[in-house]
Design a protein around this motif. Structure first.
Motif, PDB file in Angstrom:
ATOM      1  N   VAL A 257       5.717  12.520   4.816  1.00 67.35           N
ATOM      2  CA  VAL A 257       6.425  11.684   3.693  1.00 67.35           C
ATOM      3  C   VAL A 257       6.036  12.186   2.093  1.00 67.35           C
ATOM      4  CG1 VAL A 257       6.613   9.320   2.579  1.00 67.35           C
ATOM      5  CG2 VAL A 257       6.137   9.808   5.104  1.00 67.35           C
ATOM      6  N   ALA A 258       7.057  12.469   1.512  1.00 68.43           N
ATOM      7  CA  ALA A 258       7.049  13.072   0.250  1.00 68.43           C
ATOM      8  C   ALA A 258       5.782  12.337  -0.679  1.00 68.43           C
ATOM      9  CB  ALA A 258       8.163  12.928  -0.650  1.00 68.43           C
TER      10      ALA A 258
ATOM     11  N   HIS B 291      -2.432  10.926   6.565  1.00 75.12           N
ATOM     12  CA  HIS B 291      -3.064  10.361   5.327  1.00 75.12           C
ATOM     13  C   HIS B 291      -2.341  10.737   4.138  1.00 75.12           C
ATOM     14  CE1 HIS B 291      -5.894   8.169   7.990  1.00 75.12           C
ATOM     15  NE2 HIS B 291      -6.247   9.536   8.491  1.00 75.12           N
ATOM     16  N   LEU B 292      -0.876  10.966   4.279  1.00 71.80           N
ATOM     17  CA  LEU B 292      -0.205  11.454   3.220  1.00 71.80           C
ATOM     18  C   LEU B 292       1.256  10.763   2.922  1.00 71.80           C
ATOM     19  CD1 LEU B 292      -0.333  15.536   3.871  1.00 71.80           C
ATOM     20  CD2 LEU B 292      -1.420  14.176   2.129  1.00 71.80           C
ATOM     21  N   GLY B 293       1.675  10.650   1.801  1.00 70.48           N
ATOM     22  CA  GLY B 293       2.815  10.041   1.636  1.00 70.48           C
ATOM     23  C   GLY B 293       2.703   8.936   0.358  1.00 70.48           C
ATOM     24  N   GLY B 294       3.670   8.946  -0.636  1.00 71.17           N
ATOM     25  CA  GLY B 294       3.489   8.150  -1.690  1.00 71.17           C
ATOM     26  C   GLY B 294       3.804   6.808  -1.413  1.00 71.17           C
TER      27      GLY B 294
ATOM     28  N   THR C 181      -2.145  16.963  -0.673  1.00 68.76           N
ATOM     29  CA  THR C 181      -0.784  16.402  -0.907  1.00 68.76           C
ATOM     30  C   THR C 181       0.173  16.844   0.115  1.00 68.76           C
ATOM     31  OG1 THR C 181       0.025  17.965  -2.441  1.00 68.76           O
ATOM     32  CG2 THR C 181      -1.512  16.323  -3.367  1.00 68.76           C
ATOM     33  N   THR C 182       1.147  15.960   0.020  1.00 63.33           N
ATOM     34  CA  THR C 182       2.467  16.621   0.974  1.00 63.33           C
ATOM     35  C   THR C 182       2.992  17.983   0.513  1.00 63.33           C
ATOM     36  OG1 THR C 182       3.041  14.313   1.640  1.00 63.33           O
ATOM     37  CG2 THR C 182       4.679  16.173   1.927  1.00 63.33           C
ATOM     38  N   ALA C 183       2.775  18.020  -0.898  1.00 60.42           N
ATOM     39  CA  ALA C 183       3.277  19.339  -1.363  1.00 60.42           C
ATOM     40  C   ALA C 183       2.388  20.530  -0.896  1.00 60.42           C
ATOM     41  CB  ALA C 183       3.220  19.489  -2.917  1.00 60.42           C
ATOM     42  N   ASP C 184       1.085  20.080  -0.804  1.00 63.09           N
ATOM     43  CA  ASP C 184       0.300  21.220  -0.083  1.00 63.09           C
ATOM     44  C   ASP C 184       0.508  21.558   1.402  1.00 63.09           C
ATOM     45  OD1 ASP C 184      -1.362  21.384  -2.529  1.00 63.09           O
ATOM     46  OD2 ASP C 184      -2.590  19.769  -1.886  1.00 63.09           O
TER      47      ASP C 184
ATOM     48  N   PRO D 190       0.837  -1.153  -0.017  1.00 59.45           N
ATOM     49  CA  PRO D 190      -0.077   0.157  -0.047  1.00 59.45           C
ATOM     50  C   PRO D 190       0.827   1.366  -0.046  1.00 59.45           C
ATOM     51  CG  PRO D 190       0.015  -1.036   2.273  1.00 59.45           C
ATOM     52  CD  PRO D 190       0.813  -1.656   1.333  1.00 59.45           C
ATOM     53  N   THR D 191       0.332   2.270  -0.225  1.00 61.79           N
ATOM     54  CA  THR D 191       1.024   4.002  -0.146  1.00 61.79           C
ATOM     55  C   THR D 191       1.260   3.839   1.207  1.00 61.79           C
ATOM     56  OG1 THR D 191      -1.029   4.940   0.207  1.00 61.79           O
ATOM     57  CG2 THR D 191      -0.020   4.545  -2.169  1.00 61.79           C
ATOM     58  N   ILE D 192       2.281   4.926   1.614  1.00 58.73           N
ATOM     59  CA  ILE D 192       2.416   5.161   2.998  1.00 58.73           C
ATOM     60  C   ILE D 192       1.512   5.883   3.552  1.00 58.73           C
ATOM     61  CG2 ILE D 192       4.399   6.262   4.452  1.00 58.73           C
ATOM     62  CD1 ILE D 192       6.549   5.587   2.249  1.00 58.73           C
ATOM     63  N   ALA D 193       0.686   6.640   2.777  1.00 59.44           N
ATOM     64  CA  ALA D 193      -0.300   7.458   3.135  1.00 59.44           C
ATOM     65  C   ALA D 193      -1.084   6.697   4.161  1.00 59.44           C
ATOM     66  CB  ALA D 193      -1.087   7.865   2.216  1.00 59.44           C
ATOM     67  N   ASP D 194      -1.255   5.178   3.918  1.00 61.05           N
ATOM     68  CA  ASP D 194      -2.307   4.275   4.511  1.00 61.05           C
ATOM     69  C   ASP D 194      -1.771   4.232   6.231  1.00 61.05           C
ATOM     70  OD1 ASP D 194      -4.116   4.024   2.520  1.00 61.05           O
ATOM     71  OD2 ASP D 194      -2.697   2.408   1.589  1.00 61.05           O
TER      72      ASP D 194
END
Length: 351
Positions: free
Chosen positions: A55-56, A13-16, A317-320, A4-8
């Motif tokens: 996390v990015a 709830h962010l991270g690719g 998003t993490t960028a946000d 799964p993505t790291i957001a999970d």
């Protein structure tokens, strides 16, 4: 193994994505997973509760080792009770378990999200209590040496939201032991807001169960207890630490702030040894960043309950998140000359 993505795995709830995610359900499994990665030359990101990670969006090109070990036990050492818990034990669950079994000592730290293993790393604290006040010892896995050993608190360099375990991955916390108080009685109350909520004076004690309930109520009012139905809790907790101003600079800094806010405004300030601690939340608000900033519809906003928390409203998003954090940090510095320091750990990204 899952992917799964790291957001999970994070409270924001962010991270690719990660290349691989491995769960370590025991200390032995954790050591085995780390050894396998180190032998293969694979990059490793260790995650517990994911409550202090940013996390990015690009994720992590390596193996995420998620600690889910869950053993805990009570003991007595020279007449003093203690509890020892695996790093993967959910922190608030541990606090609840100690209170339910008739012990005090950890109740002021109720409701803090994340895992037990993370608590000594950043010397977690709330409502007048820090991990340093209760810590008995920490078991650490030394990756270069391949050894498990117990470390005493005085070897960890514990101070405000910091230890010498932070911002490094060569020493991984595997188990933690905490001193407790007999009789289900709290430590002397050291936080005015909490004492007032309990109808007590600072310095008095209270039943640990009552203190826990009051702390949870206060944290919920600030969006600081995880709730799947409340986006205000999709955060990394307090995003910035309260700034510590050296004794040599404090008078000039306070004078500069007073020029901005006016001489009749009380500036929250607290002693920190010989230095001075300011309120990051107050500075953020006085710099013009209100709760919920920048407003409805923004994918990432300041919490509507607490300006110290940056929250993902579900589509961020993490960028946000980083863009808003930079705006707040730079806005406070431009207005008051005080630079806020972020509390979370950043993975493949930075402010």
């Amino acid at each position: 193994m899952t992917s799964p993505t790291i957001a999970d795995l994070t409270t924001l709830h962010l991270g690719g994505p990660a290349r691989t995610i491995v769960e370590a359900s025991s200390t032995a499994a954790l050591v085995e997973a780390l050894t396998a990665c180190d032998d293969a030359g694979t990059r490793v990101l260790v995650i517990g509760g994911g409550s202090n990670l940013v996390v990015a969006d690009e994720g992590f090109d390596g193996t995420v080792v998620r600690i889910t070990s869950a053993e805990l036990a009570f003991g007595v050492d020279d007449g003093r009770p203690f509890v020892t818990a695996d790093a993967g034990v959910e922190w608030d669950g541990l606090v609840a378990h100690t209170v339910a079994n008739g012990f005090g000592g950890l109740e002021c730290l109720s409701g803090i999200p994340g895992s037990t293993g993370a608590t000594p790393v950043q010397n977690v604290g709330a409502y007048g209590v820090e991990i340093a006040d209760t810590l008995r010892s920490v078991q650490v896995y030394d990756r270069p040496g391949g050894r498990l050993s117990w470390v005493a608190p005085d070897a960890l360099g514990l101070r405000y939201r910091h230890s010498n375990l932070k911002h490094r991955d060569d020493r991984i916390v595997t188990r933690v032991s905490f001193w407790l108080r007999n009789g289900a009685v709290s430590a002397p109350l050291a936080y005015r807001e909490l004492a007032r909520a309990l109808g007590r004076d600072e310095g008095q004690t209270a039943e640990a169960e009552h203190v826990r309930s009051a702390v949870l109520a206060l944290r919920r009012s600030k969006g600081m207890v995880l709730d799947a139905d409340d986006p205000d809790t999709f955060s990394a907790g307090s995003f910035f630490t309260n700034p510590i101003i050296s004794a040599a600079e404090s008078a000039a800094v306070i004078a500069q702030i007073a020029v901005v806010v006016g001489p009749d405004v009380t500036i929250p300030q607290f002693p920190s040894g010989a230095d001075l601690k300011l309120s990051a939340g107050w500075l953020i608000e006085q710099a013009g960043f209100t709760r919920g900033y920048p407003g409805a519809g923004a994918p990432v906003r300041l919490s509507t309950k607490h300006t110290l928390a940056l929250t993902n409203r579900g589509t961020g998003t993490t960028a946000d998140l980083l863009a808003l954090a930079r705006e707040v940090r730079d806005g406070v510095e431009a207005r008051f000359g005080v630079r806020l320091i972020p509390e979370p750990v950043f993975v493949n990204c930075r402010l």
